[in-house]
Design an enzyme around this catalytic site. Structure first.
Site, PDB file in Angstrom:
ATOM      1  N   THR A  94      83.199  28.673  45.711  1.00 42.17           N
ATOM      2  CA  THR A  94      82.052  29.287  46.387  1.00 42.17           C
ATOM      3  C   THR A  94      80.764  28.525  46.112  1.00 42.17           C
ATOM      4  OG1 THR A  94      83.095  31.463  46.260  1.00 42.17           O
ATOM      5  CG2 THR A  94      80.726  31.412  46.639  1.00 42.17           C
ATOM      6  N   GLN A 140      84.806  32.671  51.902  1.00 39.85           N
ATOM      7  CA  GLN A 140      83.550  32.311  51.237  1.00 39.85           C
ATOM      8  C   GLN A 140      83.095  30.924  51.691  1.00 39.85           C
ATOM      9  OE1 GLN A 140      86.303  33.415  49.711  1.00 39.85           O
ATOM     10  NE2 GLN A 140      85.846  34.834  48.039  1.00 39.85           N
ATOM     11  N   GLN A 147      80.838  34.793  55.849  1.00 37.74           N
ATOM     12  CA  GLN A 147      80.948  35.386  54.515  1.00 37.74           C
ATOM     13  C   GLN A 147      80.165  34.549  53.517  1.00 37.74           C
ATOM     14  OE1 GLN A 147      84.906  36.414  53.284  1.00 37.74           O
ATOM     15  NE2 GLN A 147      84.332  36.785  51.161  1.00 37.74           N
ATOM     16  N   ASP A 148      79.347  35.233  52.685  1.00 40.53           N
ATOM     17  CA  ASP A 148      78.579  34.570  51.610  1.00 40.53           C
ATOM     18  C   ASP A 148      77.597  33.537  52.151  1.00 40.53           C
ATOM     19  OD1 ASP A 148      80.107  36.118  49.977  1.00 40.53           O
ATOM     20  OD2 ASP A 148      81.084  34.485  48.910  1.00 40.53           O
ATOM     21  N   ASP A 157      79.268  40.393  52.599  1.00 41.82           N
ATOM     22  CA  ASP A 157      78.426  40.039  51.435  1.00 41.82           C
ATOM     23  C   ASP A 157      77.514  38.851  51.744  1.00 41.82           C
ATOM     24  OD1 ASP A 157      80.054  41.940  50.211  1.00 41.82           O
ATOM     25  OD2 ASP A 157      81.342  40.445  49.280  1.00 41.82           O
ATOM     26  N   ARG A 204      77.240  46.487  49.026  1.00 39.06           N
ATOM     27  CA  ARG A 204      78.242  47.026  48.105  1.00 39.06           C
ATOM     28  C   ARG A 204      78.039  46.369  46.743  1.00 39.06           C
ATOM     29  NH1 ARG A 204      84.189  44.382  49.345  1.00 39.06           N
ATOM     30  NH2 ARG A 204      83.546  42.213  49.603  1.00 39.06           N
ATOM     31  N   TRP A 213      78.683  44.256  43.847  1.00 40.82           N
ATOM     32  CA  TRP A 213      79.508  43.154  43.354  1.00 40.82           C
ATOM     33  C   TRP A 213      79.704  43.245  41.842  1.00 40.82           C
ATOM     34  CZ3 TRP A 213      77.453  37.487  42.824  1.00 40.82           C
ATOM     35  CH2 TRP A 213      78.508  36.645  42.440  1.00 40.82           C
TER      36      TRP A 213
END
Length: 574
Positions: free
Chosen positions: A333, A363, A385-386, A407, A475, A477
């Site tokens: 990531t 990610q 994502q990310d 996220d 949310r 983490w």
């Protein structure tokens, strides 16, 4: 809980200044005539150490780490000892990562090797910032106490982020190397938590009793970032650079940048990486790079030695830095980022950062920011994502567009995103969207994510499916995930309950989620989650602590940018 805080703060008063002297005298007078003065001093010192360690979570290791401090009236000595002990413990963790890298050569998969190498890099950053913190304590006094406390809280919270990220990088939760790193980092993580607890308690004490004395001085590089002249500009901004920052669209306003990047050969270099390679050693002045319109497919790192870099383009639809590294194609990531800003004082304006791996890439980071006092104006940050990795330190985003799915704004920094558009995109089938996933892992960290005066919307592809493909504000983490959404327009892309769990009941009692003075179709809070860690802010004074001025000390570094940001509330209705 309030009572415990009051007791902790009161205990700390006993070791500050003259009070310690008074306690020592009283205790000496009350001791039996047969007790030696040396024994009395040891007893007094032990009590002082116990009182200093009162607010910490790991008292045994705290008292052991401070035991070498002689009986003193100077609280700085205890803070220095706490930071020094932490630095020594993190150095041992760093040495362990080095040894494990040697052991893994030729016998482990690439994923494990990358994880260990990332651990080494992160722990090196942690050691450097702890050393910088230690060197500031007890030096000459230049700034007020609250500013210096904020610096220490910022640096120590970043160390927590580095330690946590080190372990997160291991893809296999059962990896023997992860287990060895985790075991080898127990002391360093506990000592970092303790150091933060001590500094936070001192801050509360000073605030409660309005005590003013200097704890730290700022190192040379940080001082240049902090120093503000009488007009509110950083002292290293000369008149020409101020005009450059003040221009509205990407025009240079008659100011020549240090370097120009252009794909068509009309600049000094054709790539941003080549331009950064010429950054002067030991430079502290603004280093200005103009990136002309074009799509630059490269992976850019503004490393920690490159401070005060200001990069601007011809607009976020014209100057685009793009990449497609992702977890699916073998990139960790942290390493998947198209652009990584690590050097303090980084600024970007009128450009875009994107990762085109798509939702199937999982990610895939477009922009990773570790730089302290980093700011982004009129920028697009696009991915799935990310998308935006707000990894550490203090960061500010203004008039930006940030898009993604799962996220897509995550990390453990202290961040304010203001006057921006946040766009939920269509994820993979069966996925849900979560705008945020903050990574605060220790209760004493001062980090958090604030979304202020923004508009949260769905992209065109998601809009017709917004009721079946569900989207949430965030949310948790990590255990103490902290996110505040305030004065923002929340459209009906967000579900009525607002927030999503990470895994069942995990972290729902310890997270810190809040909303304040929002508008829009999904802003009603009567159907929000009933978690212990979530609440609706009704007190304006409580909400004020999350505005740019107090939360990220914006007055100390954003006033010189020429951007019309809000230091406090953005609405008269707040």
């Amino acid at each position: 809980m309030v009572g415990k805080v009051v007791v902790s703060v009161f205990s700390l008063i006993l070791v500050v200044g003259v009070v310690i002297g008074i306690v020592a005298v009283v205790q000496r007078n009350n001791n039996s005539a047969g007790e030696s003065e040396a024994a009395q001093q040891v007893s007094t010192s032990s009590k002082s150490v116990a009182q200093i360690c009162q607010p910490t979570d790991y008292k045994d290791i705290c008292e052991k780490s401070l035991s070498a401090v002689n009986n003193t009236k100077d609280p700085k000595e205890y803070v220095k000892a706490a930071i020094l002990a932490t630095a020594e413990a993190v150095s041992k963790s760093l040495n362990l990562s080095d040894n494990l890298i040697v052991n893994a050569k030729g016998s482990e998969d690439d994923d494990t090797k990358m994880s260990l190498e990332d651990c080494k890099d992160l722990l090196q950053d942690a050691v450097q910032e702890l050393q910088a913190s230690f060197s500031t304590v007890g030096q000459s006094t230049m700034n007020t106490m609250d500013k210096k406390i904020a610096e220490l809280q910022n640096w120590l919270s970043a160390v927590v982020s580095y330690q946590s990220t080190c372990l997160d990088e291991f893809g296999d939760p059962n990896s023997k190397y992860k287990s060895q790193m985790q075991d080898g980092m127990v002391d360093s993580t506990q000592l970092t938590s303790n150091a933060l607890a001590i500094v936070n308690a001192l801050a509360k004490m000073l605030s409660t009793f309005d005590l003013k004395f200097d704890l730290t001085d700022i190192s040379e590089n940080s001082r240049r970032l902090l120093s503000i002249d009488e007009e509110g500009y950083p002292t290293w901004f000369n008149a020409a650079k101020r005009r450059l920052m003040a221009v509205g669209d990407a025009g240079v306003g008659g100011v020549k940048p240090n370097l120009t990047v252009a794909q068509d050969g009309t600049g000094d270099f054709k790539t941003i990486t080549e331009a950064l390679a010429t950054y002067p050693k030991k430079n502290v002045d603004p280093f200005v790079i103009y990136v002309k319109a074009g799509v630059y497919k490269e992976y850019v790192i503004v490393d920690k030695k490159m401070i005060n870099v200001f990069m601007y383009g011809d607009g976020p639809l014209k100057t685009i830095i793009t990449g497609d590294h992702s977890n699916k194609t073998g990139w960790k990531t942290m390493r998947s980022a198209t652009f990584a800003a690590l050097g303090a004082g980084f600024m970007a304006k009128s450009m875009a950062f994107e990762n085109t791996a798509g939702p199937e890439g999982h990610q895939a980071v477009a922009l990773r920011v570790q730089a302290d006092r980093a700011s982004f104006f009129d920028c697009n940050i696009d991915g799935y994502q990310d998308t935006l990795y707000t990894q550490a330190h203090r960061q500010f985003y203004y008039n930006c567009s940030i898009s993604g799915t799962v996220d897509f704004i995550f990390g453990d920094a202290s961040v304010v995103i203001q006057n921006s558009k946040i766009i939920a995109r269509l994820p993979l089938k069966g996925q849900l969207n979560t705008v945020t996933a903050h990574g605060r892992s220790m209760v004493h960290e001062t980090t958090g994510l604030v979304i202020q005066n923004c508009k949260i919307v769905a992209e065109d592809k998601l809009f017709p499916e917004r009721n079946t493909t569900k989207s949430y504000l965030g949310r948790p983490w990590k255990a103490f995930s902290r996110t505040i959404v305030m004065e923002s327009e929340i459209t009906d892309v967000i579900q009525p309950d607002g927030w999503a769990p990470w895994n069942g009941d995990l972290f729902l009692d310890t997270l810190d989620y809040a909303e304040y003075a929002n508008t829009g179709l999904a802003s009603a809070t009567d159907k929000r989650v009933a978690w212990k860690g979530f609440h609706v802010i009704t007190d304006k004074k409580e909400a004020e602590q999350w505005t740019t001025g107090p939360f990220i000390q914006g007055a100390e570094w954003l006033n010189g940018t020429g951007i019309p940001f809000s230091m406090g509330f953005t609405s008269t209705k707040a």
